[in-house]
Design a protein around this motif. Structure first.
Motif, PDB file in Angstrom:
ATOM      1  N   LEU A   1       9.970  -3.224  -7.284  1.00 14.82           N
ATOM      2  CA  LEU A   1       9.046  -2.237  -6.719  1.00 14.82           C
ATOM      3  C   LEU A   1       9.540  -0.804  -6.880  1.00 14.82           C
ATOM      4  CD1 LEU A   1       8.137  -4.175  -3.453  1.00 14.82           C
ATOM      5  CD2 LEU A   1       6.790  -4.020  -5.556  1.00 14.82           C
ATOM      6  N   THR A   2      10.795  -0.635  -7.310  1.00 16.31           N
ATOM      7  CA  THR A   2      11.322   0.718  -7.546  1.00 16.31           C
ATOM      8  C   THR A   2      11.036   1.190  -8.968  1.00 16.31           C
ATOM      9  OG1 THR A   2      13.516  -0.072  -8.255  1.00 16.31           O
ATOM     10  CG2 THR A   2      13.166   0.268  -5.890  1.00 16.31           C
ATOM     11  N   ASP A   3      10.530   0.303  -9.813  1.00 19.90           N
ATOM     12  CA  ASP A   3      10.200   0.673 -11.192  1.00 19.90           C
ATOM     13  C   ASP A   3       9.041   1.679 -11.205  1.00 19.90           C
ATOM     14  OD1 ASP A   3       8.750   0.333 -13.903  1.00 19.90           O
ATOM     15  OD2 ASP A   3      10.608  -0.778 -14.201  1.00 19.90           O
ATOM     16  N   LYS A   4       9.048   2.582 -12.175  1.00 20.42           N
ATOM     17  CA  LYS A   4       7.985   3.589 -12.274  1.00 20.42           C
ATOM     18  C   LYS A   4       6.611   2.950 -12.440  1.00 20.42           C
ATOM     19  CE  LYS A   4      10.863   7.309 -14.184  1.00 20.42           C
ATOM     20  NZ  LYS A   4      11.071   8.226 -15.350  1.00 20.42           N
ATOM     21  N   LEU A   5       6.563   1.805 -13.097  1.00 17.05           N
ATOM     22  CA  LEU A   5       5.291   1.118 -13.287  1.00 17.05           C
ATOM     23  C   LEU A   5       4.711   0.594 -11.978  1.00 17.05           C
ATOM     24  CD1 LEU A   5       6.054  -0.919 -16.551  1.00 17.05           C
ATOM     25  CD2 LEU A   5       4.691   1.176 -16.336  1.00 17.05           C
ATOM     26  N   MET A   6       5.553   0.534 -10.947  1.00 19.98           N
ATOM     27  CA  MET A   6       5.098   0.048  -9.649  1.00 19.98           C
ATOM     28  C   MET A   6       4.809   1.183  -8.672  1.00 19.98           C
ATOM     29  SD  MET A   6       4.630  -3.115  -9.648  1.00 19.98           S
ATOM     30  CE  MET A   6       4.707  -4.124 -11.137  1.00 19.98           C
ATOM     31  N   SER A   7       4.828   2.405  -9.150  1.00 17.65           N
ATOM     32  CA  SER A   7       4.446   3.537  -8.295  1.00 17.65           C
ATOM     33  C   SER A   7       2.960   3.446  -7.994  1.00 17.65           C
ATOM     34  CB  SER A   7       4.754   4.859  -8.994  1.00 17.65           C
ATOM     35  OG  SER A   7       6.144   4.986  -9.229  1.00 17.65           O
ATOM     36  N   PRO A   8       2.547   3.735  -6.768  1.00 14.57           N
ATOM     37  CA  PRO A   8       1.122   3.682  -6.432  1.00 14.57           C
ATOM     38  C   PRO A   8       0.274   4.461  -7.427  1.00 14.57           C
ATOM     39  CG  PRO A   8       2.419   4.012  -4.466  1.00 14.57           C
ATOM     40  CD  PRO A   8       3.377   4.107  -5.624  1.00 14.57           C
ATOM     41  N   GLY A   9      -0.740   3.801  -7.970  1.00 12.63           N
ATOM     42  CA  GLY A   9      -1.600   4.406  -8.977  1.00 12.63           C
ATOM     43  C   GLY A   9      -1.257   4.004 -10.382  1.00 12.63           C
ATOM     44  N   ALA A  10      -0.024   3.558 -10.626  1.00 15.37           N
ATOM     45  CA  ALA A  10       0.380   3.113 -11.959  1.00 15.37           C
ATOM     46  C   ALA A  10      -0.240   1.749 -12.266  1.00 15.37           C
ATOM     47  CB  ALA A  10       1.904   3.040 -12.053  1.00 15.37           C
ATOM     48  N   LYS A  11      -0.304   1.408 -13.558  1.00 10.14           N
ATOM     49  CA  LYS A  11      -0.978   0.175 -13.967  1.00 10.14           C
ATOM     50  C   LYS A  11      -0.317  -1.063 -13.379  1.00 10.14           C
ATOM     51  CE  LYS A  11      -2.948   1.862 -18.321  1.00 10.14           C
ATOM     52  NZ  LYS A  11      -3.026   1.663 -19.797  1.00 10.14           N
ATOM     53  N   GLY A  12       1.006  -1.060 -13.353  1.00  8.37           N
ATOM     54  CA  GLY A  12       1.693  -2.224 -12.819  1.00  8.37           C
ATOM     55  C   GLY A  12       1.381  -2.447 -11.349  1.00  8.37           C
TER      56      GLY A  12
ATOM     57  N   GLU B   1       0.838  -1.193   0.000  1.00 11.84           N
ATOM     58  CA  GLU B   1       0.000   0.000   0.000  1.00 11.84           C
ATOM     59  C   GLU B   1       0.875   1.245   0.000  1.00 11.84           C
ATOM     60  OE1 GLU B   1      -2.569  -0.661   3.375  1.00 11.84           O
ATOM     61  OE2 GLU B   1      -4.158  -1.492   2.085  1.00 11.84           O
ATOM     62  N   GLU B   2       0.340   2.347  -0.489  1.00 18.42           N
ATOM     63  CA  GLU B   2       1.132   3.546  -0.755  1.00 18.42           C
ATOM     64  C   GLU B   2       1.943   4.014   0.450  1.00 18.42           C
ATOM     65  OE1 GLU B   2       0.617   8.122  -2.449  1.00 18.42           O
ATOM     66  OE2 GLU B   2      -1.124   6.781  -2.301  1.00 18.42           O
ATOM     67  N   ASN B   3       1.339   4.078   1.613  1.00 19.57           N
ATOM     68  CA  ASN B   3       2.032   4.618   2.783  1.00 19.57           C
ATOM     69  C   ASN B   3       3.255   3.801   3.143  1.00 19.57           C
ATOM     70  OD1 ASN B   3       2.219   6.552   4.895  1.00 19.57           O
ATOM     71  ND2 ASN B   3       1.465   5.010   6.336  1.00 19.57           N
ATOM     72  N   VAL B   4       3.153   2.471   3.014  1.00 14.01           N
ATOM     73  CA  VAL B   4       4.262   1.584   3.387  1.00 14.01           C
ATOM     74  C   VAL B   4       5.284   1.483   2.269  1.00 14.01           C
ATOM     75  CG1 VAL B   4       4.893  -0.748   4.114  1.00 14.01           C
ATOM     76  CG2 VAL B   4       2.777   0.281   4.945  1.00 14.01           C
ATOM     77  N   ILE B   5       4.827   1.307   1.038  1.00 18.32           N
ATOM     78  CA  ILE B   5       5.777   1.110  -0.058  1.00 18.32           C
ATOM     79  C   ILE B   5       6.625   2.345  -0.310  1.00 18.32           C
ATOM     80  CG2 ILE B   5       4.290   1.849  -1.980  1.00 18.32           C
ATOM     81  CD1 ILE B   5       5.370  -0.540  -3.562  1.00 18.32           C
TER      82      ILE B   5
ATOM     83  N   GLY C   1      11.324   8.044   8.565  1.00 18.79           N
ATOM     84  CA  GLY C   1       9.943   7.919   8.141  1.00 18.79           C
ATOM     85  C   GLY C   1       9.361   6.529   8.203  1.00 18.79           C
ATOM     86  N   ASP C   2      10.193   5.482   8.437  1.00 22.65           N
ATOM     87  CA  ASP C   2       9.626   4.148   8.395  1.00 22.65           C
ATOM     88  C   ASP C   2       9.070   3.714   9.733  1.00 22.65           C
ATOM     89  OD1 ASP C   2      11.814   3.267   9.943  1.00 22.65           O
ATOM     90  OD2 ASP C   2      11.788   1.333   8.967  1.00 22.65           O
ATOM     91  N   GLY C   3       9.554   4.308  10.814  1.00 18.21           N
ATOM     92  CA  GLY C   3       9.138   3.857  12.132  1.00 18.21           C
ATOM     93  C   GLY C   3       7.644   3.933  12.320  1.00 18.21           C
ATOM     94  N   GLY C   4       7.056   5.081  12.036  1.00 18.95           N
ATOM     95  CA  GLY C   4       5.627   5.252  12.230  1.00 18.95           C
ATOM     96  C   GLY C   4       4.798   4.415  11.278  1.00 18.95           C
ATOM     97  N   ALA C   5       5.161   4.425   9.992  1.00 22.08           N
ATOM     98  CA  ALA C   5       4.380   3.701   8.995  1.00 22.08           C
ATOM     99  C   ALA C   5       4.405   2.201   9.244  1.00 22.08           C
ATOM    100  CB  ALA C   5       4.908   4.013   7.595  1.00 22.08           C
ATOM    101  N   LEU C   6       5.569   1.674   9.562  1.00 20.77           N
ATOM    102  CA  LEU C   6       5.700   0.233   9.758  1.00 20.77           C
ATOM    103  C   LEU C   6       5.010  -0.213  11.044  1.00 20.77           C
ATOM    104  CD1 LEU C   6       6.835  -2.369   8.639  1.00 20.77           C
ATOM    105  CD2 LEU C   6       8.989  -1.894   9.814  1.00 20.77           C
ATOM    106  N   ARG C   7       5.217   0.505  12.113  1.00 21.22           N
ATOM    107  CA  ARG C   7       4.599   0.103  13.384  1.00 21.22           C
ATOM    108  C   ARG C   7       3.087   0.289  13.347  1.00 21.22           C
ATOM    109  NH1 ARG C   7       7.832  -1.360  17.630  1.00 21.22           N
ATOM    110  NH2 ARG C   7       5.998  -1.218  18.955  1.00 21.22           N
TER     111      ARG C   7
END
Length: 361
Positions: free
Chosen positions: A148-159, A77-81, A188-194
């Motif tokens: 997951l770093t590919d542009k096609l894997m950006s949240p909202g993209a088709k991939g 999901e966008e917040n985590v990825i 930034g990962d502490g809050g999102a992951l926990r």
């Protein structure tokens, strides 16, 4: 006895000799590419207790999370990825799964997602993959690799939308996961992951440390310049000796022993005392590399021994061994490497895999 039990499974051992002072040495690359490790064992001859400097590095190892029944799509999901996975240094591995029977999952710190799945799951996922290189007459297993770093894997993209649909609706995969990240809460990962983990059953764990003192133990003689020769122990026999010491198996081959006829290989000497130290948990390469650097510093002051050893064990059921190299498990499950560090900053590196693995780098 069954014919299958009479034959030892094929394994591969790659050995190299170099120096930490050599600018072209690749020891750091080998460590960084072996992502999923559950145990590190250290043997220091003629040492009675764990040096404070080494203990300090071990105490600084990352904690990790053990979470149960986590839907895989939640990590996409966008917040985590965006705040965790794509930041790098994020590791996740399914556990309580068997690579030859179950669906297994791994997130690499490079931002790649690895799915090793059976044929039925693969056909339902609708994602592009390739047959496992360890297939039988019929293809029974597939490996899907998603960058997951590919542009096609950006949240909202088709991939990304297709990946989410596959894992949320078509095959809602859930599994127990081991998760850790080198990033800090400030990144930034502490809050999102926990926040994500708090919605599920999880526990935060620290790597466990155990030490044992070795007394009057037969020990192979090693000479840094003689990786495979007459003056040093053969690499296979040396690793076998390390395994025996770790398992507290006698190396004396005494006539009164009915449990073990194992004997320490030649050439050998007697280790008056030694230290065996084991760290277990979900261990990331960054921490292991820090430990290796500290072990090199052990010889900054005069010591009675000319060498020490560090063995790193990978998970037997990890879908990968080094980098994205596929790891399999049939009869064996070898997936480890070993450094022998010498006083003069030379080192030996042994890398071992089983019959269902690609050649180590």
């Amino acid at each position: 006895m069954s014919p299958e039990l009479e034959q030892s499974p094929r394994s591969l051992l790659v050995c190299e000799k170099s120096s930490f002072m050599n600018e072209k040495a690749r020891y750091d690359t080998h460590v960084s590419k072996h992502c999923f490790n559950y145990k590190v064992s250290i043997v220091i001859p003629e040492c009675a207790s764990l040096p404070a400097s080494i203990g300090g590095v071990i105490n600084s190892f990352n904690t990790y999370y053990r979470v149960r029944d986590l839907p895989l799509y939640k990590l996409l999901e966008e917040n985590v990825i965006e705040k965790v996975v794509k930041k790098g240094h994020f590791y996740a591995l399914s556990y309580n799964t068997r690579i030859d029977e179950d669906n297994t999952i791994a997130f690499l710190p490079t931002g790649q997602l690895i799915l090793s799945v059976d044929k039925d799951t693969y056909e339902q996922l609708g994602l592009e993959g390739k047959p496992s290189q360890y297939k039988h007459r019929k293809v029974l297993r597939y490996v899907v690799t998603v960058d997951l770093t590919d542009k096609l894997m950006s949240p909202g993209a088709k991939g990304h939308q297709r990946l989410m649909t596959s894992l949320k609706e078509w095959v809602p995969m859930k599994c127990d996961l081991l998760i850790t990240s080198k990033m800090t809460a400030a990144d930034g990962d502490g809050g999102a992951l926990r926040t994500l983990l708090s919605q599920y059953s999880f526990e935060e764990c620290r790597p466990a440390l155990q030490t044992r003192t070795l007394k009057e133990t037969p020990c192979p003689s090693l000479l840094s310049s003689d990786l495979i020769g007459e003056k040093s122990c053969d690499p296979h026999h040396f690793l076998e000796w390390l395994g025996a010491v770790s398992m507290d198996i006698s190396c004396d081959n005494e006539a009164s022993s009915f449990l073990s006829t194992y004997v320490c290989p030649e050439p050998q000497n007697i280790m008056n005392q030694g230290l065996l130290c084991s760290i277990t948990g979900f261990l990331i390469p960054e921490n292991i590399y820090s430990l290796l650097l500290e072990l090199r510093r052990y010889f900054d002051e005069p010591k009675f021994t000319s060498w020490l050893s560090m063995t790193v064990h990978g998970f037997m059921d990890s879908p990968v061994s080094w980098g994205t190299t596929e790891h399999g498990f049939l009869k064996g499950g070898e997936n480890f490497y070993n450094f022998v560090c010498f006083r003069n900053q030379d080192y030996w590196l042994h890398m071992a895999t089983s019959s269902h693995d690609g050649c180590p780098p």
